[in-house]
Design an enzyme around this catalytic site. Structure first.
Site, PDB file in Angstrom:
ATOM      1  CG  HIS A 247      45.285 -12.668  19.589  1.00 22.30           C
ATOM      2  ND1 HIS A 247      44.665 -12.279  20.763  1.00 22.30           N
ATOM      3  CD2 HIS A 247      46.456 -11.991  19.532  1.00 22.30           C
ATOM      4  CE1 HIS A 247      45.449 -11.412  21.388  1.00 22.30           C
ATOM      5  NE2 HIS A 247      46.539 -11.220  20.654  1.00 22.30           N
TER       6      HIS A 247
ATOM      7  CG  HIS B 294      16.436 -11.478  12.724  1.00 22.58           C
ATOM      8  ND1 HIS B 294      16.571 -10.173  13.139  1.00 22.58           N
ATOM      9  CD2 HIS B 294      16.415 -12.210  13.853  1.00 22.58           C
ATOM     10  CE1 HIS B 294      16.645 -10.133  14.448  1.00 22.58           C
ATOM     11  NE2 HIS B 294      16.542 -11.365  14.914  1.00 22.58           N
TER      12      HIS B 294
ATOM     13  CD  GLU C 270      17.692  -0.342  18.745  1.00 26.86           C
ATOM     14  OE1 GLU C 270      18.165  -1.483  18.747  1.00 26.86           O
ATOM     15  OE2 GLU C 270      17.040   0.104  17.765  1.00 26.86           O
TER      16      GLU C 270
ATOM     17  N   GLY D  22      11.810  -0.431  26.480  1.00 28.96           N
ATOM     18  CA  GLY D  22      12.070  -1.581  25.620  1.00 28.96           C
ATOM     19  C   GLY D  22      13.167  -1.237  24.622  1.00 28.96           C
TER      20      GLY D  22
ATOM     21  N   GLY E 186      12.686   2.177  22.539  1.00 30.03           N
ATOM     22  CA  GLY E 186      12.802   3.355  23.403  1.00 30.03           C
ATOM     23  C   GLY E 186      14.256   3.618  23.783  1.00 30.03           C
TER      24      GLY E 186
ATOM     25  CE  LYS F   1      -0.886   0.154   5.004  1.00 30.67           C
ATOM     26  NZ  LYS F   1       0.202   1.081   5.323  1.00 30.67           N
TER      27      LYS F   1
HETATM   28  C1  LIG Z   1      11.980   1.990  15.133  1.00 29.77           C
HETATM   29  C2  LIG Z   1      12.027   0.501  14.875  1.00 29.77           C
HETATM   30  C3  LIG Z   1      13.254  -0.137  14.877  1.00 29.77           C
HETATM   31  C4  LIG Z   1      13.323  -1.501  14.630  1.00 29.77           C
HETATM   32  N1  LIG Z   1      14.556  -2.094  14.633  1.00 29.77           N
HETATM   33  C5  LIG Z   1      14.646  -3.416  14.394  1.00 29.77           C
HETATM   34  C6  LIG Z   1      15.915  -4.041  14.340  1.00 29.77           C
HETATM   35  O1  LIG Z   1      16.948  -3.409  14.509  1.00 29.77           O
HETATM   36  N2  LIG Z   1      15.964  -5.369  14.088  1.00 29.77           N
HETATM   37  C7  LIG Z   1      14.826  -6.105  13.888  1.00 29.77           C
HETATM   38  O2  LIG Z   1      14.931  -7.323  13.660  1.00 29.77           O
HETATM   39  N3  LIG Z   1      13.598  -5.536  13.930  1.00 29.77           N
HETATM   40  C8  LIG Z   1      13.493  -4.214  14.167  1.00 29.77           C
HETATM   41  N4  LIG Z   1      12.259  -3.627  14.175  1.00 29.77           N
HETATM   42  C9  LIG Z   1      11.071  -4.479  13.946  1.00 29.77           C
HETATM   43  C10 LIG Z   1      10.910  -4.781  12.453  1.00 29.77           C
HETATM   44  O3  LIG Z   1      10.825  -3.582  11.742  1.00 29.77           O
HETATM   45  C11 LIG Z   1       9.673  -5.643  12.225  1.00 29.77           C
HETATM   46  O4  LIG Z   1       9.755  -6.797  13.031  1.00 29.77           O
HETATM   47  C12 LIG Z   1       9.574  -6.062  10.774  1.00 29.77           C
HETATM   48  O5  LIG Z   1       9.520  -4.954   9.912  1.00 29.77           O
HETATM   49  C13 LIG Z   1       8.337  -6.952  10.555  1.00 29.77           C
HETATM   50  O6  LIG Z   1       8.281  -7.328   9.218  1.00 29.77           O
HETATM   51  P1  LIG Z   1       6.911  -7.676   8.500  1.00 29.77           P
HETATM   52  O7  LIG Z   1       7.298  -8.070   7.105  1.00 29.77           O
HETATM   53  O8  LIG Z   1       6.151  -8.632   9.312  1.00 29.77           O
HETATM   54  O9  LIG Z   1       6.053  -6.333   8.478  1.00 29.77           O
HETATM   55  P2  LIG Z   1       6.349  -4.825   8.115  1.00 29.77           P
HETATM   56  O10 LIG Z   1       7.782  -4.541   7.962  1.00 29.77           O
HETATM   57  O11 LIG Z   1       5.573  -4.015   9.085  1.00 29.77           O
HETATM   58  O12 LIG Z   1       5.715  -4.669   6.664  1.00 29.77           O
HETATM   59  C14 LIG Z   1       4.348  -4.784   6.428  1.00 29.77           C
HETATM   60  C15 LIG Z   1       4.014  -4.094   5.126  1.00 29.77           C
HETATM   61  O13 LIG Z   1       2.672  -4.405   4.776  1.00 29.77           O
HETATM   62  C16 LIG Z   1       2.061  -3.256   4.207  1.00 29.77           C
HETATM   63  N5  LIG Z   1       0.615  -3.413   4.319  1.00 29.77           N
HETATM   64  C17 LIG Z   1      -0.127  -3.488   5.454  1.00 29.77           C
HETATM   65  N6  LIG Z   1      -1.429  -3.691   5.141  1.00 29.77           N
HETATM   66  C18 LIG Z   1      -1.497  -3.738   3.798  1.00 29.77           C
HETATM   67  C19 LIG Z   1      -2.551  -3.935   2.886  1.00 29.77           C
HETATM   68  N7  LIG Z   1      -3.818  -4.147   3.284  1.00 29.77           N
HETATM   69  N8  LIG Z   1      -2.266  -3.902   1.563  1.00 29.77           N
HETATM   70  C20 LIG Z   1      -0.999  -3.704   1.118  1.00 29.77           C
HETATM   71  N9  LIG Z   1       0.047  -3.529   1.942  1.00 29.77           N
HETATM   72  C21 LIG Z   1      -0.200  -3.556   3.267  1.00 29.77           C
HETATM   73  C22 LIG Z   1       2.632  -2.122   5.039  1.00 29.77           C
HETATM   74  O14 LIG Z   1       2.517  -0.893   4.352  1.00 29.77           O
HETATM   75  C23 LIG Z   1       4.090  -2.575   5.199  1.00 29.77           C
HETATM   76  O15 LIG Z   1       4.881  -2.092   4.153  1.00 29.77           O
HETATM   77  C24 LIG Z   1      12.146  -2.248  14.382  1.00 29.77           C
HETATM   78  C25 LIG Z   1      10.908  -1.603  14.372  1.00 29.77           C
HETATM   79  C26 LIG Z   1      10.848  -0.240  14.602  1.00 29.77           C
HETATM   80  C27 LIG Z   1       9.514   0.430  14.566  1.00 29.77           C
END
Ligand SMILES: Cc1cc2nc3c(=O)[nH]c(=O)nc-3n(C[C@H](O)[C@H](O)[C@H](O)COP(=O)(O)OP(=O)(O)OC[C@H]3O[C@@H](n4cnc5c(N)ncnc54)[C@H](O)[C@@H]3O)c2cc1C
Length: 469
Positions: free
Chosen positions: A448, A325, A190, A185, A188, A36
């Site tokens: 080392h 990951h 970071e 957490g 917060g 989206k």
């Molecule tokens: C500030 C911050 C720092 C972070 N740092 C880390 C880190 O260092 N290491 C780590 O492992 N994790 C980190 N995370 C967590 C990590 O970003 C998430 O765990 C990860 O992005 C989850 O991946 P996902 O593919 O499940 O979903 P997302 O990355 O949330 O992607 C979901 C996608 O689906 C799209 N979407 C939703 N609904 C629809 C729809 N109906 N139609 C079309 N598209 C849609 C959204 O727009 C989005 O692009 C961090 C998160 C935040 C907020």
């Protein structure tokens, strides 16, 4: 008509969704991806992992320039902050990464659709673009990878200017004199670290009596002291009950978690970091009958399948640690399962990293978890003060702790607080994936002088025979 039927449509292009689409295409499935937002990569690439790590990296160098450089004989004078340029550096990093995902999707011949995806029925995904026009796509399987959204606190509205979520905290246009972070957490701490390094006075309010809930207690206790020495202050066992935004400064009411007299803390910016919630709005899940749990997460079985045949879910929208990951590995596994292979994720071996300074990285069980489960274990610990490389680099805070089964010596958990812990934990992940004993790590030759020698020494310490302690 037949050639418009996809084998798989993935909804959401975060690390779960785009990796799933690429793996499915590699396996010969005709695959489409629906997103989206304007760019691919989801929370992680656009407003999460990548921009936060860019700011953590830049702000850490800024701080080092001011503190540690002179001790090493590098005279550069007091560093000056150009926040606009730092933000541009971060934005360019994000741009490079999201373009990289677009390139990979194209290279793997994944069809992409920009618009909101909705499951109209099993095998049917409607995509509604920005112009309001909808198109219907047919598919044999659907993977929901719609991720998560910021969790909110009742009564506290986020304007992303003065009361911000992590998203707003990544784009502030000036350094707040005072920042109050709600929630101790990972996110917060970071982002609190970033703004503290850039000059803010940071106070973190946490409901529980400890920081980083769920992580090893010993690590967290020591880590809190280190953060306090760096200048972050903590109010534990406390809750924010309101934020008054009527004046020039925000007035934040903070009460003991168990109730009692409130105090008012003034701040220029309040950062709300109380977690994330699964994002499944507008997807049509209720209409198609996809089951969700009481926290709104899509319920799946051991093969990522929902209760509706042909519909699967992965990543932040299902239960488990909200980590990029973890989402990626689930993306690979579900694509392989849909292609008829035996995809699998080992949830016992998922690293968790906090990218502060020092970094914290852990994998497997904590001491508290092992005690609660009644598992007898031996702990081996080695401090970075005794590691040659850490000493010469003036980076001696922290330690490595390895927990191994008392009977079999199998590694059950590894906890590292120290420089580059996030990279070092990979060794523990490989060892645990292969079912290694502490003895295996102890007998593996480590280069080392490296920080990784502390991992070997901690493994030796499990058998009470570390050399450099
Ligand atoms: C500030 C911050 C720092 C972070 N740092 C880390 C880190 O260092 N290491 C780590 O492992 N994790 C980190 N995370 C967590 C990590 O970003 C998430 O765990 C990860 O992005 C989850 O991946 P996902 O593919 O499940 O979903 P997302 O990355 O949330 O992607 C979901 C996608 O689906 C799209 N979407 C939703 N609904 C629809 C729809 N109906 N139609 C079309 N598209 C849609 C959204 O727009 C989005 O692009 C961090 C998160 C935040 C907020």
């Amino acid at each position: 008509m037949a050639d418009t039927i996809y084998d798989l449509i993935v909804i959401g292009s975060g690390p779960g969704g785009y990796v799933c689409a690429i793996r499915a295409a590699q396996l010969g499935l005709r695959t489409a991806l629906v997103e989206k937002d304007k760019t691919f990569g989801g929370t992680c690439l656009n407003i999460g992992c990548i921009p936060s790590k860019a700011l953590l990296h830049a702000s850490e160098l800024y701080e080092q320039t001011g503190h540690i450089f002179a001790k090493m004989g590098i005279k550069v004078g007091a560093p000056k902050l150009d926040l606009g340029a730092m933000m541009k550096f971060k934005d360019e990093g994000v741009d490079g990464n999201v373009k990289g995902v677009a390139f990979l999707l194209k290279k793997n011949k994944v069809d992409t659709f920009t618009g909101v995806g909705r499951i109209a029925a099993p095998g049917k995904v409607e995509v509604k673009g920005g112009n309001g026009k909808a198109q219907m796509l047919d598919t044999k399987a659907i993977v929901i990878a719609t991720g998560s959204d910021v969790a909110r606190l009742p009564g506290i509205s986020i304007d992303e200017k003065r009361v911000v979520s992590s998203t707003g905290a990544l784009v502030l246009d000036k350094v707040p004199e005072r920042m109050l972070v709600i929630g101790a957490g990972v996110i917060g701490l970071e982002l609190g670290s970033v703004w503290r390094r850039l000059g803010s006075q940071v106070v973190v309010v946490e409901f529980l009596d400890r920081i980083l809930p769920g992580m090893d207690n010993e690590v967290c206790r020591q880590f809190q002291r280190i953060l306090e020495k760096q200048g972050i202050s903590f109010k534990l066992s406390s809750k924010v009950t309101s934020v008054d935004a009527s004046g020039n400064r925000l007035k934040v009411k903070v009460e003991p978690a168990s109730g009692g007299a409130a105090e008012t803390i003034e701040a220029d910016v309040v950062l709300v970091c109380v977690g994330r919630v699964p994002y499944s709005n507008g997807l049509g899940l209720d209409e198609v009958g996809v089951e969700k749990d009481n926290r709104g997460r899509v319920v799946i079985d051991d093969h990522f399948a929902t209760n509706v045949p042909g519909i699967y879910a992965i990543g932040d929208v299902i239960a488990g640690p909200m980590l990029a990951h973890k989402a990626e590995d689930e993306g690979v596994a579900v694509a392989e399962i849909i292609a008829g292979q035996a995809g699998h994720v080992n949830y016992d071996v998922i690293p968790n990293v906090v990218y502060t300074y020092p970094e914290i990285a852990s994998i497997g069980k904590s001491e508290e978890e092992l005690k609660a489960a009644g598992v007898a274990y031996n702990a081996g610990k080695f401090p970075f003060t005794a590691n040659g490389r850490a000493k010469v680099n003036l980076q001696t805070e922290g330690f490595v702790k390895i927990l191994a089964d008392a009977k079999t010596d199998r590694v059950l958990g590894v906890h590292i607080m120290g420089p580059d812990a996030g990279n070092m934990i990979a060794e523990a992940a490989v060892a645990m994936e292969f079912g290694a004993a502490a003895e295996d790590i102890a007998r593996t030759c480590h280069a080392h002088p490296t920080l990784t020698e502390a991992v070997k020494e901690a493994a030796l310490a499990v058998g009470k025979r570390s050399i450099h302690m």
